[in-house]
Design a protein around this motif. Structure first.
Motif, short mmCIF file in Angstrom:
data_model
loop_
_atom_site.label_atom_id
_atom_site.label_comp_id
_atom_site.label_asym_id
_atom_site.label_seq_id
_atom_site.Cartn_x
_atom_site.Cartn_y
_atom_site.Cartn_z
N ALA A 194 0.83 -1.21 0.00
CA ALA A 194 0.00 0.00 0.00
C ALA A 194 0.86 1.26 0.00
O ALA A 194 0.55 2.24 -0.69
N ALA A 195 1.97 1.24 0.76
CA ALA A 195 2.84 2.41 0.81
C ALA A 195 3.48 2.68 -0.55
O ALA A 195 3.57 3.83 -0.99
N LEU A 196 3.94 1.61 -1.23
CA LEU A 196 4.54 1.79 -2.55
C LEU A 196 3.53 2.33 -3.55
O LEU A 196 3.84 3.21 -4.36
N ALA A 197 2.30 1.81 -3.50
CA ALA A 197 1.26 2.30 -4.42
C ALA A 197 0.92 3.75 -4.12
O ALA A 197 0.75 4.57 -5.04
N ARG A 198 0.82 4.09 -2.83
CA ARG A 198 0.50 5.47 -2.44
C ARG A 198 1.61 6.42 -2.86
O ARG A 198 1.35 7.50 -3.42
N GLY A 199 2.86 6.03 -2.63
CA GLY A 199 3.97 6.88 -3.04
C GLY A 199 4.06 7.02 -4.55
O GLY A 199 4.39 8.09 -5.06
N GLY A 200 3.74 5.95 -5.28
CA GLY A 200 3.73 6.04 -6.73
C GLY A 200 2.71 7.03 -7.25
O GLY A 200 2.98 7.78 -8.19
N ARG A 201 1.53 7.01 -6.62
CA ARG A 201 0.49 7.97 -7.05
C ARG A 201 0.92 9.41 -6.77
O ARG A 201 0.68 10.31 -7.59
N LEU A 202 1.56 9.64 -5.62
CA LEU A 202 2.02 10.99 -5.31
C LEU A 202 3.08 11.46 -6.30
O LEU A 202 3.08 12.62 -6.73
N LEU A 203 4.00 10.55 -6.69
CA LEU A 203 5.01 10.92 -7.68
C LEU A 203 4.37 11.21 -9.04
O LEU A 203 4.79 12.12 -9.76
N ASP A 204 3.36 10.41 -9.39
CA ASP A 204 2.68 10.64 -10.67
C ASP A 204 2.03 12.02 -10.69
O ASP A 204 2.10 12.76 -11.68
N ASP A 205 1.38 12.38 -9.58
CA ASP A 205 0.72 13.69 -9.51
C ASP A 205 1.75 14.81 -9.60
O ASP A 205 1.54 15.83 -10.26
N ALA A 206 2.91 14.59 -8.93
CA ALA A 206 3.94 15.64 -8.92
C ALA A 206 4.58 15.81 -10.29
O ALA A 206 5.02 16.90 -10.66
N SER A 207 4.64 14.73 -11.07
CA SER A 207 5.29 14.81 -12.38
C SER A 207 4.27 14.84 -13.51
O SER A 207 4.56 14.48 -14.63
N ARG A 208 3.04 15.22 -13.18
CA ARG A 208 1.96 15.37 -14.17
C ARG A 208 1.72 14.07 -14.93
O ARG A 208 1.66 14.03 -16.16
N GLY A 209 1.62 13.02 -14.17
CA GLY A 209 1.22 11.75 -14.77
C GLY A 209 2.33 10.89 -15.29
O GLY A 209 2.06 9.88 -15.93
N ALA A 210 3.60 11.24 -15.07
CA ALA A 210 4.70 10.37 -15.54
C ALA A 210 4.64 9.05 -14.79
O ALA A 210 4.54 9.03 -13.56
N PRO A 211 4.63 7.92 -15.48
CA PRO A 211 4.48 6.62 -14.80
C PRO A 211 5.71 6.28 -13.96
O PRO A 211 6.84 6.56 -14.34
N ALA A 212 5.45 5.70 -12.79
CA ALA A 212 6.55 5.25 -11.94
C ALA A 212 7.16 3.97 -12.52
O ALA A 212 6.47 3.21 -13.20
N PRO A 213 8.46 3.75 -12.30
CA PRO A 213 9.08 2.52 -12.80
C PRO A 213 8.37 1.29 -12.24
O PRO A 213 8.07 1.22 -11.05
N GLU A 214 8.08 0.35 -13.11
CA GLU A 214 7.36 -0.85 -12.70
C GLU A 214 8.35 -1.93 -12.29
O GLU A 214 9.29 -2.22 -13.02
N PRO A 215 8.15 -2.54 -11.09
CA PRO A 215 9.05 -3.63 -10.68
C PRO A 215 9.02 -4.78 -11.68
O PRO A 215 8.01 -5.01 -12.36
#
Length: 535
Positions: A194-215
């Motif tokens: 849950a923490a990784l998913a939550r942090g990924g969403r925050l990074l996406d919002d900060a970078s205007r939707g840039a996808p986070a690296p997928e494991p």
């Protein structure tokens, strides 16, 4: 400390979970999975012993913790089937005790840091690794101290050179306000997921939707799910056939369709055939016949008429189902190879059944009352391919036994190649009807001598003559391709014959036999090897 014991353990470090490289426990999963993996990576399935640890200079405190964890996990595996809730409760207390002890060792080591040797520093580093994994497991169980330890460890990681890869976990932990309400027996909270998913969403919002690296594990799981979905869609949209309707009458515990394809089948007939029961299996679509013919003729230029006769009945059909065909020709004309390549080009899984010396009727299956009981050969081929349309090559059928003591192979072949019989064939092993009407049969023989007249009337008989010089280039390339496969070599290391080598092969290949040509090609390869050594 010996470094070999730590190599596998470091692959289970907390950092791999925080960066997303390793899959953390999911909600409803086993919360202590990372710790169990760590114990196995360091000591395998054995229980660590203090005596050899002392002999080789290991820190007995560290070995003692691993020993306690191994014993705790073994006890859980024994008690969980009877009372999972109590077993998890006991295990969580034991892991929490081990975590507190390891933290104490770390604090003690920090006080002695100025006087420690390099070897002791390695030991302290492993205590940190073990504490991190135990803290992750306890956090998944709602252990407040475990969560705080992970957050503290995260601060140390962010200060390193590769701190940016932990950004997702750091942001997710900063926003972690969930109440810890895990109860033994209720499964994991999935806290890190849950923490990784939550942090990924925050990074996406900060970078205007840039996808986070997928494991890597997530990409692999997504690809597997997409492949399964595509296969299911192809099956639903394409032709299919119900081969085996049900197996409830068979002995065993598995229900019809319960076992998964490719999984363990157990030792009972019911479990063995459950993956096929009640499923519609795909039928191979008829490919572009012109392209298939061109492909085959390029490999077998002397057999263009034979190939045309084999493929012609497929025109206008929805799926591949060849009429029974018998290929006649002198030894070494490549009959078996043509039959196998025919199946491969048409998209059929090929089973080559050597008939020479077969003196019974086991081809059609044998009863379960015998210890050697088994299903018929075509049904076994269907199970391996997980497809209703397969090709069975009856190689050297003229050399099968003719005595009647244990039945004749030819009699079984005649029964299975009769379409009406094959549609509801009663398999003696499964003791029920199976639909084998989509199975294709191609037999090979050197001549008509010794063949049953009934077989000759049932099969289309197509004659193949000796190979001519026209077949030399394609056959030599095909033989070299086989040799590359056997040796595991690329075409760069074992190329096709050049014009000069083909001329040498043509000068010595006089009998038109594929077998003798293979001997010549093998000699050519040996000559290349000798010349390469001399150079």
């Amino acid at each position: 400390m010996t470094s070999t014991l730590d190599e596998g353990a470091r692959a289970c470090a907390l950092e791999r979970y925080l960066s997303g490289d390793a899959e953390a426990p999911k909600r409803g999963g086993f919360p202590f999975a990372p710790a169990a993996l760590l114990v196995t990576a360091r000591y395998g399935r054995t229980v660590p012993s203090l005596r050899p640890a002392t002999a080789i200079g290991e820190d007995v405190r560290l070995v003692g913790v691993y020993r306690a964890l191994k014993i705790a996990f073994d006890a859980y595996a024994h008690d969980a089937p009877h009372d999972k809730r109590t077993a998890l409760q006991t295990l969580s207390v034991q892991v929490s005790t081990a975590f507190d002890y390891v933290r104490g060792c770390i604090v003690e080591g920090e006080f002695m840091a100025l006087d420690c040797t390099d070897e002791e520093q390695i030991v302290d580093g492993h205590f940190i690794l073990l504490a991190g994994v135990l803290a992750l497991c306890l956090w998944e169980c709602g252990h407040e101290q475990g969560r705080e330890y992970v957050r503290g460890r995260m601060r140390d990681l962010l200060a390193g050179a590769d701190g940016y890869i932990y950004a997702r976990a750091s942001l997710g932990l900063a926003e972690d306000t969930d109440s810890l309400t895990w109860r033994p027996g209720g499964g994991a909270l999935g806290s890190l997921q849950a923490a990784l998913a939550r942090g990924g969403r925050l990074l996406d919002d900060a970078s205007r939707g840039a996808p986070a690296p997928e494991p890597a594990w997530a990409a692999e799981a997504r690809g597997k799910a997409a492949a399964e979905k595509a296969a299911k869609k192809r099956l639903e949209s394409g032709p299919s056939l119900m081969v085996l309707a049900a197996i409830e009458h068979l002995p065993g515990l598995a229900k019809a369709g319960e076992a998964r394809p490719g999984g363990a089948t157990g030792s009972t007939p019911r479990a063995e055939w459950a993956p096929l029961a009640g499923r519609r299996l795909p039928l191979a679509r008829v490919p572009d016949l012109a392209a298939a013919q061109a492909d085959l003729v390029s490999e077998f230029p002397d057999d263009a008429a034979v190939i045309d006769a084999i493929l012609r009945p497929l025109a206008g059909r929805a799926y591949v189902a060849l009429p029974p065909t018998l290929l006649l020709g002198p030894p070494g004309t490549g009959k078996s190879r043509l039959a196998r390549r025919l199946g491969e080009v048409l998209g059929l899984a090929v089973t080559v059944y050597g008939c020479a010396g077969v003196a019974d009727s086991s081809f059609i299956g044998t009863s379960r009352q015998w210890s050697s009981g088994r299903a018929c050969v075509p049904l076994q081929a269907i199970r391996r391919a997980e497809a209703a349309s397969v090709l069975v090559v009856l190689d050297e059928i003229s050399r099968a036994g003719t005595r009647l003591d244990n039945g004749r192979l030819v009699d079984g072949v005649l029964a299975l190649t009769e379409r009406e019989t094959a549609k509801a064939y009663h398999d003696p092993y499964l003791e029920c009807a199976v639909d084998l009407s989509a199975v294709s049969y191609v037999a090979t023989a050197n001549s008509r001598a010794g063949l049953d007249p009934a077989l000759l009337s049932r099969f289309r008989v197509l004659e193949m003559g000796p190979r001519t010089a026209a077949s030399l280039p394609s056959l030599s390339r095909a033989i070299l391709a086989d040799l590359r496969g056997e040796r595991g070599l690329d075409a760069v290391w074992l190329p096709d014959p050049d014009p000069e080598e083909e001329a040498v092969l043509a000068a010595h290949w006089r009998d038109g036999s594929v077998r003798s040509l293979r001997h010549l090609v093998e000699g050519l390869v040996a000559a290349r090897d000798r010349l390469a050594v001399r150079q």
